[in-house]
Design a protein around this motif. Structure first.
Motif, PDB file in Angstrom:
ATOM      1  N   ARG A  37      -4.303   5.821 -11.742  1.00  0.00           N
ATOM      2  CA  ARG A  37      -5.323   6.690 -11.135  1.00  0.00           C
ATOM      3  C   ARG A  37      -5.199   6.740  -9.610  1.00  0.00           C
ATOM      4  NH1 ARG A  37     -10.478   4.514 -14.786  1.00  0.00           N
ATOM      5  NH2 ARG A  37      -9.714   5.358 -16.788  1.00  0.00           N
ATOM      6  N   HIS A  38      -4.191   6.060  -9.090  1.00  0.00           N
ATOM      7  CA  HIS A  38      -3.912   6.029  -7.650  1.00  0.00           C
ATOM      8  C   HIS A  38      -5.058   5.404  -6.849  1.00  0.00           C
ATOM      9  CE1 HIS A  38      -0.355   8.378  -8.465  1.00  0.00           C
ATOM     10  NE2 HIS A  38      -1.087   9.285  -9.080  1.00  0.00           N
ATOM     11  N   ASP A  39      -5.777   4.476  -7.490  1.00  0.00           N
ATOM     12  CA  ASP A  39      -6.818   3.762  -6.757  1.00  0.00           C
ATOM     13  C   ASP A  39      -6.229   2.767  -5.764  1.00  0.00           C
ATOM     14  OD1 ASP A  39      -8.997   5.026  -7.954  1.00  0.00           O
ATOM     15  OD2 ASP A  39      -8.934   3.697  -9.692  1.00  0.00           O
ATOM     16  N   ASP A  40      -4.933   2.518  -5.876  1.00  0.00           N
ATOM     17  CA  ASP A  40      -4.297   1.627  -4.907  1.00  0.00           C
ATOM     18  C   ASP A  40      -4.132   2.288  -3.543  1.00  0.00           C
ATOM     19  OD1 ASP A  40      -2.474   3.400  -5.959  1.00  0.00           O
ATOM     20  OD2 ASP A  40      -0.881   1.928  -6.262  1.00  0.00           O
ATOM     21  N   ARG A  41      -4.540   3.563  -3.405  1.00  0.00           N
ATOM     22  CA  ARG A  41      -4.591   4.183  -2.075  1.00  0.00           C
ATOM     23  C   ARG A  41      -5.857   3.747  -1.333  1.00  0.00           C
ATOM     24  NH1 ARG A  41      -8.206   8.360  -2.323  1.00  0.00           N
ATOM     25  NH2 ARG A  41      -8.899   8.765  -4.452  1.00  0.00           N
ATOM     26  N   LEU A  42      -6.836   3.221  -2.083  1.00  0.00           N
ATOM     27  CA  LEU A  42      -8.091   2.753  -1.483  1.00  0.00           C
ATOM     28  C   LEU A  42      -8.049   1.267  -1.173  1.00  0.00           C
ATOM     29  CD1 LEU A  42     -10.635   4.536  -3.881  1.00  0.00           C
ATOM     30  CD2 LEU A  42      -9.794   5.351  -1.678  1.00  0.00           C
ATOM     31  N   ILE A  43      -7.440   0.510  -2.058  1.00  0.00           N
ATOM     32  CA  ILE A  43      -7.396  -0.944  -1.937  1.00  0.00           C
ATOM     33  C   ILE A  43      -6.018  -1.430  -2.349  1.00  0.00           C
ATOM     34  CG2 ILE A  43      -9.863  -1.400  -2.295  1.00  0.00           C
ATOM     35  CD1 ILE A  43      -9.243  -1.794  -5.255  1.00  0.00           C
ATOM     36  N   THR A  44      -5.654  -2.612  -1.885  1.00  0.00           N
ATOM     37  CA  THR A  44      -4.383  -3.215  -2.289  1.00  0.00           C
ATOM     38  C   THR A  44      -4.540  -3.803  -3.684  1.00  0.00           C
ATOM     39  OG1 THR A  44      -3.816  -3.743  -0.001  1.00  0.00           O
ATOM     40  CG2 THR A  44      -2.650  -4.946  -1.735  1.00  0.00           C
ATOM     41  N   VAL A  45      -3.660  -3.417  -4.588  1.00  0.00           N
ATOM     42  CA  VAL A  45      -3.724  -3.902  -5.967  1.00  0.00           C
ATOM     43  C   VAL A  45      -2.431  -4.628  -6.295  1.00  0.00           C
ATOM     44  CG1 VAL A  45      -3.978  -3.275  -8.397  1.00  0.00           C
ATOM     45  CG2 VAL A  45      -5.212  -1.979  -6.642  1.00  0.00           C
ATOM     46  N   THR A  46      -2.521  -5.935  -6.445  1.00  0.00           N
ATOM     47  CA  THR A  46      -1.391  -6.737  -6.915  1.00  0.00           C
ATOM     48  C   THR A  46      -1.847  -7.511  -8.139  1.00  0.00           C
ATOM     49  OG1 THR A  46      -1.935  -8.722  -5.619  1.00  0.00           O
ATOM     50  CG2 THR A  46      -0.588  -7.020  -4.530  1.00  0.00           C
ATOM     51  N   ASN A  47      -0.891  -7.904  -8.966  1.00  0.00           N
ATOM     52  CA  ASN A  47      -1.248  -8.673 -10.159  1.00  0.00           C
ATOM     53  C   ASN A  47      -1.993  -9.945  -9.794  1.00  0.00           C
ATOM     54  OD1 ASN A  47       0.201  -6.685 -11.402  1.00  0.00           O
ATOM     55  ND2 ASN A  47       1.648  -8.032 -12.439  1.00  0.00           N
ATOM     56  N   GLY A  48      -1.476 -10.661  -8.787  1.00  0.00           N
ATOM     57  CA  GLY A  48      -2.094 -11.927  -8.416  1.00  0.00           C
ATOM     58  C   GLY A  48      -3.507 -11.755  -7.907  1.00  0.00           C
TER      59      GLY A  48
END
Length: 208
Positions: A37-48
């Motif tokens: 959903r490209h929400d990683d443009r708002l926040i940093t999303v990593t597995n950890g």
């Protein structure tokens, strides 16, 4: 005094809880959906970071385990569900963040998750936001005019000029959004989502 869970909630935590409002999920599915959903443009999303966030939310009682499963040779996956406290916390966080203009990331996440609130609540909060934006825009506008009158070099005013322009643009966009919310052309709320083939395919892909 017990700490308010809303105060400790991060933007990523809000988005995790908001995902669980849709359905029970395991963290791997959450990561894939946020990226799809490209929400990683708002926040940093990593597995950890996401797994750490899920653990913190579980300790806070905002989500809970509902089971584990293993598919073939893949690692065992734990599925989580949203608790009543988690559901209330999402709404409280968005209500608190939406009218504020001093935290850009929080504001963008609050707008992205505003559909979790009733239309009337969103309209009232956005009017509060508009009042704060108007005051800030006036402050920047008057400050620029005063600085130019005093002969302040233009090169040291470029950041203030940019901020005034951004505030003006957001005010115009916000007025447009409020007009749409006052009409019938903008469906609103969780029940307004279309459970389309595209949405189901997206969920299925994230579960793989």
């Amino acid at each position: 005094m017990a700490k308010d869970p809303v105060d400790a909630l991060t933007p990523l935590g809000v988005m995790v809880l908001a995902l669980l409002r849709e359905s029970d999920m395991h963290p791997y599915e959450m990561v894939r959906l946020l990226r799809a959903r490209h929400d990683d443009r708002l926040i940093t999303v990593t597995n950890g970071t996401l797994y750490h966030t899920v653990a913190r939310l579980q300790r806070a009682g905002l989500l809970a385990e509902v089971g584990t499963d293993r598919d073939g040779k893949r690692p065992e996956r734990t599925t989580y569900t949203l608790t009543d406290a988690g559901r209330e916390t999402v709404v409280s966080w968005v209500r608190r963040a939406l009218p504020r203009i001093d935290r850009e990331v929080d504001a963008r996440v609050a707008l992205a998750e505003a559909h979790n609130l009733e239309r009337t609540d969103v309209v009232a909060l956005l009017h509060d936001r508009r009042a704060a934006l108007r005051d800030s825009h006036a402050l920047h506008h008057d400050g620029l005019r005063g600085a130019r009158t005093k002969g302040v070099p233009a090169q040291v005013l470029v950041e203030i000029e940019r901020q005034e322009a951004l505030l003006d643009a957001e005010l115009r966009w916000l007025d447009s959004l409020l007009t749409r919310l006052d009409g019938d052309d903008l469906p609103w709320g969780p029940d307004a989502f279309d459970d389309s083939d595209r949405y189901r395919a997206q969920r299925k892909a994230a579960q793989q």
